[in-house]
Scaffold this motif. Structure first.
Motif, PDB file in Angstrom:
ATOM      1  N   ASP A 365       0.796  -1.230   0.000  1.00 56.80           N
ATOM      2  CA  ASP A 365       0.000   0.000   0.000  1.00 56.80           C
ATOM      3  C   ASP A 365       0.827   1.276   0.000  1.00 56.80           C
ATOM      4  O   ASP A 365       0.293   2.362  -0.229  1.00 56.80           O
ATOM      5  CB  ASP A 365      -0.994   0.014   1.161  1.00 56.80           C
ATOM      6  N   ALA A 366       2.133   1.184   0.264  1.00 53.25           N
ATOM      7  CA  ALA A 366       3.005   2.360   0.193  1.00 53.25           C
ATOM      8  C   ALA A 366       3.499   2.500  -1.247  1.00 53.25           C
ATOM      9  O   ALA A 366       4.276   1.676  -1.727  1.00 53.25           O
ATOM     10  CB  ALA A 366       4.183   2.214   1.155  1.00 53.25           C
ATOM     11  N   VAL A 367       3.043   3.548  -1.918  1.00 48.71           N
ATOM     12  CA  VAL A 367       3.281   3.664  -3.358  1.00 48.71           C
ATOM     13  C   VAL A 367       4.771   3.711  -3.689  1.00 48.71           C
ATOM     14  O   VAL A 367       5.236   3.013  -4.596  1.00 48.71           O
ATOM     15  CB  VAL A 367       2.565   4.913  -3.915  1.00 48.71           C
ATOM     16  N   LEU A 368       5.541   4.522  -2.967  1.00 50.32           N
ATOM     17  CA  LEU A 368       6.967   4.630  -3.265  1.00 50.32           C
ATOM     18  C   LEU A 368       7.681   3.295  -3.084  1.00 50.32           C
ATOM     19  O   LEU A 368       8.529   2.911  -3.901  1.00 50.32           O
ATOM     20  CB  LEU A 368       7.611   5.699  -2.374  1.00 50.32           C
ATOM     21  N   LEU A 369       7.327   2.598  -2.023  1.00 49.04           N
ATOM     22  CA  LEU A 369       7.949   1.300  -1.773  1.00 49.04           C
ATOM     23  C   LEU A 369       7.534   0.287  -2.837  1.00 49.04           C
ATOM     24  O   LEU A 369       8.343  -0.523  -3.292  1.00 49.04           O
ATOM     25  CB  LEU A 369       7.565   0.802  -0.386  1.00 49.04           C
ATOM     26  N   ALA A 370       6.265   0.347  -3.248  1.00 50.18           N
ATOM     27  CA  ALA A 370       5.804  -0.559  -4.304  1.00 50.18           C
ATOM     28  C   ALA A 370       6.558  -0.309  -5.602  1.00 50.18           C
ATOM     29  O   ALA A 370       6.949  -1.251  -6.309  1.00 50.18           O
ATOM     30  CB  ALA A 370       4.300  -0.384  -4.520  1.00 50.18           C
ATOM     31  N   LEU A 371       6.784   0.968  -5.922  1.00 52.41           N
ATOM     32  CA  LEU A 371       7.529   1.298  -7.130  1.00 52.41           C
ATOM     33  C   LEU A 371       8.975   0.825  -7.045  1.00 52.41           C
ATOM     34  O   LEU A 371       9.553   0.353  -8.026  1.00 52.41           O
ATOM     35  CB  LEU A 371       7.478   2.807  -7.375  1.00 52.41           C
ATOM     36  N   GLU A 372       9.562   0.944  -5.835  1.00 47.60           N
ATOM     37  CA  GLU A 372      10.934   0.466  -5.652  1.00 47.60           C
ATOM     38  C   GLU A 372      11.004  -1.050  -5.812  1.00 47.60           C
ATOM     39  O   GLU A 372      11.922  -1.587  -6.442  1.00 47.60           O
ATOM     40  CB  GLU A 372      11.444   0.880  -4.269  1.00 47.60           C
ATOM     41  N   LEU A 373      10.015  -1.742  -5.254  1.00 43.62           N
ATOM     42  CA  LEU A 373       9.960  -3.197  -5.423  1.00 43.62           C
ATOM     43  C   LEU A 373       9.808  -3.563  -6.897  1.00 43.62           C
ATOM     44  O   LEU A 373      10.468  -4.490  -7.393  1.00 43.62           O
ATOM     45  CB  LEU A 373       8.790  -3.767  -4.618  1.00 43.62           C
ATOM     46  N   GLU A 374       8.922  -2.841  -7.582  1.00 45.23           N
ATOM     47  CA  GLU A 374       8.699  -3.124  -8.996  1.00 45.23           C
ATOM     48  C   GLU A 374       9.992  -2.959  -9.788  1.00 45.23           C
ATOM     49  O   GLU A 374      10.337  -3.792 -10.633  1.00 45.23           O
ATOM     50  CB  GLU A 374       7.617  -2.189  -9.536  1.00 45.23           C
ATOM     51  N   THR A 375      10.730  -1.872  -9.509  1.00 46.95           N
ATOM     52  CA  THR A 375      11.991  -1.636 -10.217  1.00 46.95           C
ATOM     53  C   THR A 375      12.998  -2.734  -9.923  1.00 46.95           C
ATOM     54  O   THR A 375      13.639  -3.282 -10.843  1.00 46.95           O
ATOM     55  CB  THR A 375      12.573  -0.269  -9.807  1.00 46.95           C
ATOM     56  N   GLY A 376      13.147  -3.087  -8.634  1.00 41.61           N
ATOM     57  CA  GLY A 376      14.123  -4.093  -8.256  1.00 41.61           C
ATOM     58  C   GLY A 376      13.825  -5.469  -8.837  1.00 41.61           C
ATOM     59  O   GLY A 376      14.716  -6.159  -9.337  1.00 41.61           O
ATOM     60  N   LEU A 377      12.564  -5.883  -8.794  1.00 39.76           N
ATOM     61  CA  LEU A 377      12.204  -7.200  -9.316  1.00 39.76           C
ATOM     62  C   LEU A 377      12.283  -7.228 -10.842  1.00 39.76           C
ATOM     63  O   LEU A 377      12.660  -8.240 -11.437  1.00 39.76           O
ATOM     64  CB  LEU A 377      10.798  -7.572  -8.848  1.00 39.76           C
ATOM     65  N   THR A 378      11.938  -6.096 -11.483  1.00 36.85           N
ATOM     66  CA  THR A 378      12.047  -6.022 -12.946  1.00 36.85           C
ATOM     67  C   THR A 378      13.502  -6.116 -13.376  1.00 36.85           C
ATOM     68  O   THR A 378      13.840  -6.810 -14.355  1.00 36.85           O
ATOM     69  CB  THR A 378      11.417  -4.714 -13.456  1.00 36.85           C
ATOM     70  N   GLU A 379      14.389  -5.426 -12.637  1.00 40.62           N
ATOM     71  CA  GLU A 379      15.811  -5.489 -12.958  1.00 40.62           C
ATOM     72  C   GLU A 379      16.361  -6.901 -12.777  1.00 40.62           C
ATOM     73  O   GLU A 379      17.330  -7.294 -13.443  1.00 40.62           O
ATOM     74  CB  GLU A 379      16.590  -4.506 -12.085  1.00 40.62           C
ATOM     75  N   ALA A 380      15.729  -7.675 -11.884  1.00 41.35           N
ATOM     76  CA  ALA A 380      16.157  -9.059 -11.687  1.00 41.35           C
ATOM     77  C   ALA A 380      15.568  -9.989 -12.748  1.00 41.35           C
ATOM     78  O   ALA A 380      15.850 -11.192 -12.737  1.00 41.35           O
ATOM     79  CB  ALA A 380      15.763  -9.533 -10.296  1.00 41.35           C
ATOM     80  N   GLY A 381      14.736  -9.446 -13.632  1.00 39.45           N
ATOM     81  CA  GLY A 381      14.216 -10.232 -14.741  1.00 39.45           C
ATOM     82  C   GLY A 381      12.772 -10.655 -14.611  1.00 39.45           C
ATOM     83  O   GLY A 381      12.243 -11.333 -15.501  1.00 39.45           O
ATOM     84  N   ALA A 382      12.091 -10.286 -13.536  1.00 43.44           N
ATOM     85  CA  ALA A 382      10.721 -10.740 -13.312  1.00 43.44           C
ATOM     86  C   ALA A 382       9.727  -9.890 -14.086  1.00 43.44           C
ATOM     87  O   ALA A 382       9.972  -8.715 -14.383  1.00 43.44           O
ATOM     88  CB  ALA A 382      10.382 -10.693 -11.827  1.00 43.44           C
ATOM     89  N   ILE A 451      10.278 -10.631   5.713  1.00 43.37           N
ATOM     90  CA  ILE A 451      11.336  -9.628   5.689  1.00 43.37           C
ATOM     91  C   ILE A 451      10.803  -8.373   6.357  1.00 43.37           C
ATOM     92  O   ILE A 451       9.728  -7.886   6.014  1.00 43.37           O
ATOM     93  CB  ILE A 451      11.785  -9.314   4.242  1.00 43.37           C
ATOM     94  N   ARG A 452      11.553  -7.873   7.323  1.00 47.12           N
ATOM     95  CA  ARG A 452      11.108  -6.713   8.096  1.00 47.12           C
ATOM     96  C   ARG A 452      11.526  -5.420   7.416  1.00 47.12           C
ATOM     97  O   ARG A 452      12.644  -5.299   6.919  1.00 47.12           O
ATOM     98  CB  ARG A 452      11.709  -6.754   9.506  1.00 47.12           C
ATOM     99  N   LYS A 453      10.624  -4.456   7.417  1.00 48.15           N
ATOM    100  CA  LYS A 453      10.962  -3.127   6.935  1.00 48.15           C
ATOM    101  C   LYS A 453      11.724  -2.368   8.016  1.00 48.15           C
ATOM    102  O   LYS A 453      11.457  -2.568   9.204  1.00 48.15           O
ATOM    103  CB  LYS A 453       9.679  -2.360   6.578  1.00 48.15           C
ATOM    104  N   PRO A 454      12.643  -1.504   7.620  1.00 46.30           N
ATOM    105  CA  PRO A 454      13.080  -1.213   6.259  1.00 46.30           C
ATOM    106  C   PRO A 454      14.002  -2.308   5.744  1.00 46.30           C
ATOM    107  O   PRO A 454      14.775  -2.880   6.504  1.00 46.30           O
ATOM    108  CB  PRO A 454      13.833   0.115   6.413  1.00 46.30           C
ATOM    109  N   TYR A 455      13.931  -2.599   4.452  1.00 53.21           N
ATOM    110  CA  TYR A 455      14.748  -3.655   3.870  1.00 53.21           C
ATOM    111  C   TYR A 455      15.377  -3.170   2.574  1.00 53.21           C
ATOM    112  O   TYR A 455      14.993  -2.140   2.009  1.00 53.21           O
ATOM    113  CB  TYR A 455      13.902  -4.900   3.600  1.00 53.21           C
ATOM    114  N   ASP A 456      16.348  -3.945   2.112  1.00 55.71           N
ATOM    115  CA  ASP A 456      16.949  -3.713   0.804  1.00 55.71           C
ATOM    116  C   ASP A 456      16.142  -4.528  -0.200  1.00 55.71           C
ATOM    117  O   ASP A 456      15.846  -5.702   0.038  1.00 55.71           O
ATOM    118  CB  ASP A 456      18.412  -4.176   0.843  1.00 55.71           C
ATOM    119  N   VAL A 457      15.797  -3.933  -1.332  1.00 55.66           N
ATOM    120  CA  VAL A 457      14.992  -4.639  -2.323  1.00 55.66           C
ATOM    121  C   VAL A 457      15.688  -5.909  -2.805  1.00 55.66           C
ATOM    122  O   VAL A 457      15.023  -6.878  -3.180  1.00 55.66           O
ATOM    123  CB  VAL A 457      14.659  -3.702  -3.510  1.00 55.66           C
ATOM    124  N   THR A 458      17.023  -5.917  -2.757  1.00 55.39           N
ATOM    125  CA  THR A 458      17.735  -7.132  -3.172  1.00 55.39           C
ATOM    126  C   THR A 458      17.416  -8.299  -2.246  1.00 55.39           C
ATOM    127  O   THR A 458      17.444  -9.457  -2.672  1.00 55.39           O
ATOM    128  CB  THR A 458      19.253  -6.887  -3.192  1.00 55.39           C
TER     129      THR A 458
END
Length: 474
Positions: A365-382, A451-458
């Protein structure tokens, strides 16, 4: 069919029960005779003497209203009675029996005779002091929360700025800053568990050392609780020492040890020592980074004491002396000791996750965090499904092909459980990425990494990769 006549006695009993249950007091103002009848319940609620008394044109009722509220209350009631024939008002009242100021809610109805002439006012009153006190407490808590959030944001901003000034690459900044932010989050979690009354030194040490180099660390000392300010300072200091010990000091080799011991001082403060041994030969650093500045200048001030860091050849030794202002009273309820970070299912890997070909649902539900997750997972190929910011959005995406999911435990006040249950029924693995502090396991007992927040997207990408490892390619 005739309607049975109501029983006046039964009706009166019902009225009595309703008044008693709601803790209401009733009164009647006879406008013709200009007298007011105060019931026994009205007496208990307002302090007005029970019985029939001269109304004095209503002054008997208005006289007890707080002087600051009297004129406005009278104007409101008179105006409502004139236009609507009824009124409702809240005001402060000074009780005549004991002088206490209480909050009252009063409602009344104007009764007219057959010719339309006003003949009496029937009213009820209720003591709503407790409700107003609760509202005051809630308002105070919100102001305190606002103050603390701003302080935390200011501290994070300063931490980011100071870390950036002393790092030479983006990767180095992200790693260092994320670690320091995690230390702040750990201290905040402990303080929240104790309702911000304090945090135990033992818990702070366990949070930083408990998941690092099992068998090579030990912490010991009396039960001691710190103020929120001191707890945050000590947590950051221990994090810096742990980080340096893992990179360069005693915890960089299997033979090294770290011993942390604290004791109370005669003036009501405490002294904590950090001692490293069995590690590589230590030499003083060539230059002072922000970590050293934090240890030697910031921590001492925040603890109302002093800090000494010695780079002995046999191992680093740090000594923290705190004043009595850093020590908090023992909380009424002592939170349980935190689960060490290593006990959480937080995958750590030096290898970048390979999620090529996988379809991963993001529910956050946190938009910025969702966008960061989207970027990180996309960069990993998902291929990212979503992100879904609301429970309804997530449920609507469940008919899509999904190989794995990343779920926030709470979506704007709603549990993500329905999504997790649907995914579990389909055999789709998922990881919880949550900001809730309870480290006892996955929410609602699901068998899932957390995984507890705050976390690294990796970390999230690594967790997803670990869940998909060995599964047939989509």
């Amino acid at each position: 069919m005739a309607t049975p006549a109501s029983d006046p006695n039964l009706d009166r009993e019902r009225l009595e029960l309703a008044l008693q249950s709601a803790r209401l007091g009733e009164y009647e103002w006879d406008l013709v005779r200009d007298v007011v009848r105060v019931s026994e319940r009205m007496h208990r609620v307002t302090g007005l003497p029970e019985g029939e008394w001269p109304a004095e044109g209503g002054e008997t009722l208005y006289r007890g209203v707080h002087p600051e509220d009297r004129d406005a209350t009278r104007e409101k009631i008179v105006s409502a009675m004139r236009t609507e024939g009824r009124f409702e008002a809240e005001y402060r009242r000074v009780r005549e029996d004991d002088g206490r100021t209480v909050w009252m809610r009063s409602s009344g109805l104007l009764v007219r005779d057959a010719k339309g002439k006003p003949v009496k006012v029937c009213g009820i009153v209720q003591d709503v002091t407790a409700a107003h006190a609760e509202e005051d407490r809630r308002r105070t808590l919100m102001l305190e929360l606002d103050h603390r959030v701003k302080n935390v944001l200011a501290a994070v901003q300063a931490l980011a700025y100071q870390t950036a000034k002393r790092t030479t690459s983006l990767d180095s900044f992200l790693a260092t800053f994320a670690g320091r932010l995690k230390a702040m989050a750990s201290a905040n979690e402990l303080l929240t568990a104790a309702r911000w009354r304090g945090a135990a030194v033992e818990h702070l040490a366990a949070a930083e050392l408990g998941g690092i180099a099992p068998g090579q660390t030990r912490w010991e000392g009396p039960e001691l609780f710190l103020t929120p300010r001191a707890a945050n300072a000590l947590s950051l200091a221990l994090h810096e020492l742990v980080t340096n010990a893992v990179k360069f000091g005693a915890l960089s080799v299997e033979t090294g040890r770290v011993d942390v011991y604290w004791s109370e001082t005669p003036d009501g403060g405490f002294e904590l020592t950090w001692t490293e041994s069995g590690g590589p030969l230590v030499t003083p650093p060539a230059h002072q980074g922000f970590g050293s500045t934090l240890l030697q200048q910031v921590t001492g001030r925040e603890l109302n004491g002093e800090t000494q860091v010695e780079y002995r050849p046999a191992g680093v030794r740090a000594r923290f002396v705190a004043g009595p202002a850093a020590v908090a009273p023992r909380p009424e309820t002592v939170p349980r000791a935190p689960v060490p970070a290593a006990a959480e299912a937080t995958p750590v890997s030096n290898e970048p996750a390979d999620l090529r070909g996988s379809r991963v649902l993001i529910v956050e539900d946190a938009v910025l965090l969702a966008l960061e997750l989207e970027t990180g997972l996309t960069e990993a190929g998902a291929e990212v499904i979503g992100p879904a910011y609301e429970l309804s959005e997530a449920m609507a995406l469940l008919d899509r092909p999904i190989d794995a999911a990343v779920l926030d435990a709470n979506l704007n006040g709603l549990s993500v459980t329905p999504v997790a249950e649907a995914l579990a029924a389909r055999g789709v693995p998922f990881v919880f990425a949550t900001g809730y502090g309870d480290a006892g396991g996955a929410p609602n007992g699901f068998d899932a990494p957390i995984i507890r927040k705050p976390y690294d997207v990796t970390q999230v990408a690594a967790a997803v990769g670990g869940m998909l490892k060995g599964r047939p390619a989509p």
